[in-house]
Design a protein around this motif. Structure first.
Motif, mmCIF file in Angstrom:
data_model
loop_
_atom_site.group_PDB
_atom_site.id
_atom_site.type_symbol
_atom_site.label_atom_id
_atom_site.label_comp_id
_atom_site.label_asym_id
_atom_site.label_seq_id
_atom_site.Cartn_x
_atom_site.Cartn_y
_atom_site.Cartn_z
ATOM 1 N N UNK A 1 12.369 1.498 -8.282
ATOM 2 C CA UNK A 1 12.449 0.953 -6.926
ATOM 3 C C UNK A 1 11.091 0.616 -6.354
ATOM 4 N N UNK A 2 10.122 1.508 -6.538
ATOM 5 C CA UNK A 2 8.790 1.231 -6.001
ATOM 6 C C UNK A 2 8.086 0.133 -6.793
ATOM 7 N N UNK A 3 8.346 0.070 -8.098
ATOM 8 C CA UNK A 3 7.730 -0.988 -8.907
ATOM 9 C C UNK A 3 8.231 -2.370 -8.476
ATOM 10 N N UNK A 4 9.494 -2.440 -8.054
ATOM 11 C CA UNK A 4 10.080 -3.723 -7.651
ATOM 12 C C UNK A 4 9.966 -3.977 -6.154
ATOM 13 N N UNK A 5 9.318 -3.061 -5.433
ATOM 14 C CA UNK A 5 9.337 -3.149 -3.975
ATOM 15 C C UNK A 5 8.738 -4.459 -3.458
ATOM 16 N N UNK A 53 0.828 -1.205 0.000
ATOM 17 C CA UNK A 53 0.000 0.000 0.000
ATOM 18 C C UNK A 53 0.864 1.258 0.000
ATOM 19 N N UNK A 54 1.901 1.278 0.809
ATOM 20 C CA UNK A 54 2.797 2.434 0.850
ATOM 21 C C UNK A 54 3.594 2.563 -0.440
ATOM 22 N N UNK A 55 3.951 1.434 -1.041
ATOM 23 C CA UNK A 55 4.663 1.488 -2.315
ATOM 24 C C UNK A 55 3.806 2.148 -3.390
ATOM 25 N N UNK A 56 2.501 1.854 -3.395
ATOM 26 C CA UNK A 56 1.616 2.477 -4.390
ATOM 27 C C UNK A 56 1.500 3.975 -4.134
ATOM 28 N N UNK A 57 1.467 4.377 -2.860
ATOM 29 C CA UNK A 57 1.460 5.801 -2.532
ATOM 30 C C UNK A 57 2.727 6.471 -3.058
ATOM 31 N N UNK A 96 4.620 5.460 -5.488
ATOM 32 C CA UNK A 96 4.607 5.477 -6.946
ATOM 33 C C UNK A 96 3.906 6.727 -7.464
ATOM 34 N N UNK A 97 2.786 7.070 -6.842
ATOM 35 C CA UNK A 97 2.079 8.280 -7.248
ATOM 36 C C UNK A 97 2.900 9.522 -6.991
ATOM 37 N N UNK A 98 3.592 9.553 -5.847
ATOM 38 C CA UNK A 98 4.426 10.712 -5.526
ATOM 39 C C UNK A 98 5.537 10.881 -6.554
ATOM 40 N N UNK A 99 6.185 9.789 -6.929
ATOM 41 C CA UNK A 99 7.303 9.877 -7.871
ATOM 42 C C UNK A 99 6.818 10.273 -9.268
ATOM 43 N N UNK A 100 5.839 9.522 -9.773
ATOM 44 C CA UNK A 100 5.435 9.727 -11.160
ATOM 45 C C UNK A 100 4.698 11.045 -11.360
ATOM 46 N N UNK A 101 3.895 11.451 -10.382
ATOM 47 C CA UNK A 101 3.044 12.622 -10.567
ATOM 48 C C UNK A 101 3.655 13.882 -9.959
ATOM 49 N N UNK A 102 4.114 13.799 -8.715
ATOM 50 C CA UNK A 102 4.669 14.978 -8.061
ATOM 51 C C UNK A 102 6.039 15.337 -8.637
ATOM 52 N N UNK A 103 6.893 14.343 -8.852
ATOM 53 C CA UNK A 103 8.268 14.637 -9.244
ATOM 54 C C UNK A 103 8.521 14.557 -10.749
ATOM 55 N N UNK A 141 13.486 5.797 -2.499
ATOM 56 C CA UNK A 141 12.061 5.518 -2.377
ATOM 57 C C UNK A 141 11.790 4.132 -1.803
ATOM 58 N N UNK A 142 12.721 3.205 -1.971
ATOM 59 C CA UNK A 142 12.604 1.923 -1.259
ATOM 60 C C UNK A 142 12.761 2.175 0.240
ATOM 61 N N UNK A 143 13.752 3.009 0.608
ATOM 62 C CA UNK A 143 13.944 3.342 2.023
ATOM 63 C C UNK A 143 12.715 4.035 2.586
ATOM 64 N N UNK A 144 12.186 5.007 1.847
ATOM 65 C CA UNK A 144 11.029 5.761 2.333
ATOM 66 C C UNK A 144 9.837 4.849 2.580
ATOM 67 N N UNK A 145 9.594 3.935 1.655
ATOM 68 C CA UNK A 145 8.470 3.009 1.805
ATOM 69 C C UNK A 145 8.692 2.076 2.994
#
Length: 416
Positions: A277-281, A145-149, A151-158, A329-333
């Motif tokens: 990183x989040x896709x492979x989390x 669930x956190x990885x999907x969150x 993913x949105x932050x990376x792809x959309x915000x950044x 982003x792996x660390x953050x998740x």
């Protein structure tokens, strides 16, 4: 389409989480648009470096100023309503800003006030959103669930947001803020569909003063070995990270020979690494324990600083940034998952806010150190400082990392 949705957001995460994720993605895209459009609007009104720098300051200061209070509120009040209220405030502020732009009554002071208000509302929305996920998702599914969150932050915000914001601003100064207002309104509608489970008030939730609530959050964090060490880790590693990254634009220009476009591409490359990183989390955490994930991440961060201190190749630096982005982003998740599993529901907001203070406090201190080192010893000095400081702390923390990741399996809470 249904199969793709199931892959991205499995049904076991629940309908409520899907609405929350959609709201988060919508507002993240709006935030990304503002990252570019806000400074561009200020720069179009003045060439005063101090006023332009205030746009950045007003984006980073609110988490330090309001973070703890946001945590108290999210533990006291209906969390869904807090997110809705914060996003409504954003919509209203954006509408006023758009009207000022369209009627040619916009001023630098007015824009800075609007940007500060938007960033402050974002603190309350983001802090509270982070407390909703563990209320909606089973603890065993928090990692995905956190990885999907993320993913949105990376792809959309950044990734997507800033170039969209810049392109919209080129088409007309008001357009990026109209877009952000629409996305924030969509976030309100989406999160309003979330139905939270009934929270039974804990004894510790008996209404008290704000300062006592803050103190309770600090006491719990200090007395919980895993969460305490996690916050200290984030604080210290953000000091070293902030020192190096504070002079990154100068490093890119003087050390790598890159211009403004090249510097922007370094950030993009890092975000692409984060997306991988989040896709492979999920794949990673099924094969590697969270403790070892954290160990590997801190080793990667330590050698990132060393590699950047040594290289003059833009291509090699880009590869380093790609790997670092995946780690970040792996660390953050992982950090978010560990914290959510360990912290009782009634303290989630306050402990999350203490983590936020650790993040931004480290960045502020590190930035000051980096500026001094670069001024006296050259642009690579902050990277050498970051490498040595990170290496020392990895050695000191090595044995604790596995305990951090799995402490919640032994105990869900520590008495206050």
């Amino acid at each position: 389409m249904s199969r793709m949705i199931e892959t991205v957001v499995p049904a076991r995460l629940g309908t409520g989480y899907r609405w929350l994720l959609a709201s988060s993605w919508a507002t993240n895209l709006g935030d990304g648009v503002a990252v570019a459009a806000g400074p561009l609007l200020v720069a179009s009104l003045t060439d005063n470096p101090f006023l332009v720098s205030l746009a950045a300051l007003l984006r980073w200061a609110p988490p330090l100023v309001f973070g703890l209070y946001a945590g108290v509120l999210s533990d006291r009040l209906d969390r869904r309503r807090i997110v809705i209220a914060a996003d409504v405030i954003r919509v209203l502020a954006l509408v006023v800003l758009v009207v000022a732009i369209v009627t040619d009554r916009v001023s630098v002071v007015g824009v800075l006030v609007a940007l500060g208000l938007l960033a402050t509302a974002e603190v309350f929305a983001d802090n509270t959103t982070a407390t909703l996920t563990p209320m909606l998702v089973h603890r065993d599914d928090l990692a995905i669930a956190n990885a999907r969150m993320q993913t949105g932050f990376i792809t959309l915000d950044q990734l997507a947001g800033p170039p969209i914001g810049a392109a919209l601003f080129a088409a007309g100064a008001a357009w990026p803020f109209v877009t952000e207002a629409v996305l924030a309104a969509a976030g309100v509608l989406l999160v309003s569909r979330v139905v939270l489970p009934v929270r039974e008030r804990e004894p510790a939730e008996t209404p008290t003063g704000v300062w006592r609530d803050m103190a309770e959050g600090f006491r719990w964090t200090v007395r919980h070995p895993a969460v305490r060490t996690l916050c200290l880790t984030i604080l210290i590693f953000n000091v070293t990270f902030g020192a190096a990254w504070s002079v990154l634009v100068l490093y890119a220009e003087q050390r790598l020979g890159l211009g403004a476009v090249g510097f922007g591409l370094l950030t993009t490359v890092s975000a692409v690494g984060g997306l991988l990183g989040t896709a492979l989390y999920g794949w990673i955490t099924r094969r590697v324990s969270l403790g070892n994930v954290m160990r590997a991440g801190l080793i990667i961060e330590t050698f990132t600083h060393l590699a950047l201190a040594l290289t003059t190749s833009a291509w090699l630096a880009s590869l380093v940034f790609f790997v670092f982005g995946a780690h970040a982003f792996v660390w953050s998740t992982t950090s978010m998952t560990v914290r959510q599993r360990a912290v009782p529901t009634h303290l989630q907001g306050r402990v999350n806010s203490i983590n936020t203070i650790s993040v931004f406090g480290g960045l502020v201190v590190g930035s000051a150190i980096g500026g001094v080192l670069a001024t006296h010893y050259g642009v690579t000095a902050p990277f050498w400082f970051a490498f040595v400081g990170s290496a020392v702390f990895v050695v000191l923390l090595w044995r604790e990392l596995t305990r951090i990741a799995h402490a919640d399996e032994r105990s869900q809470a520590v008495a206050v």
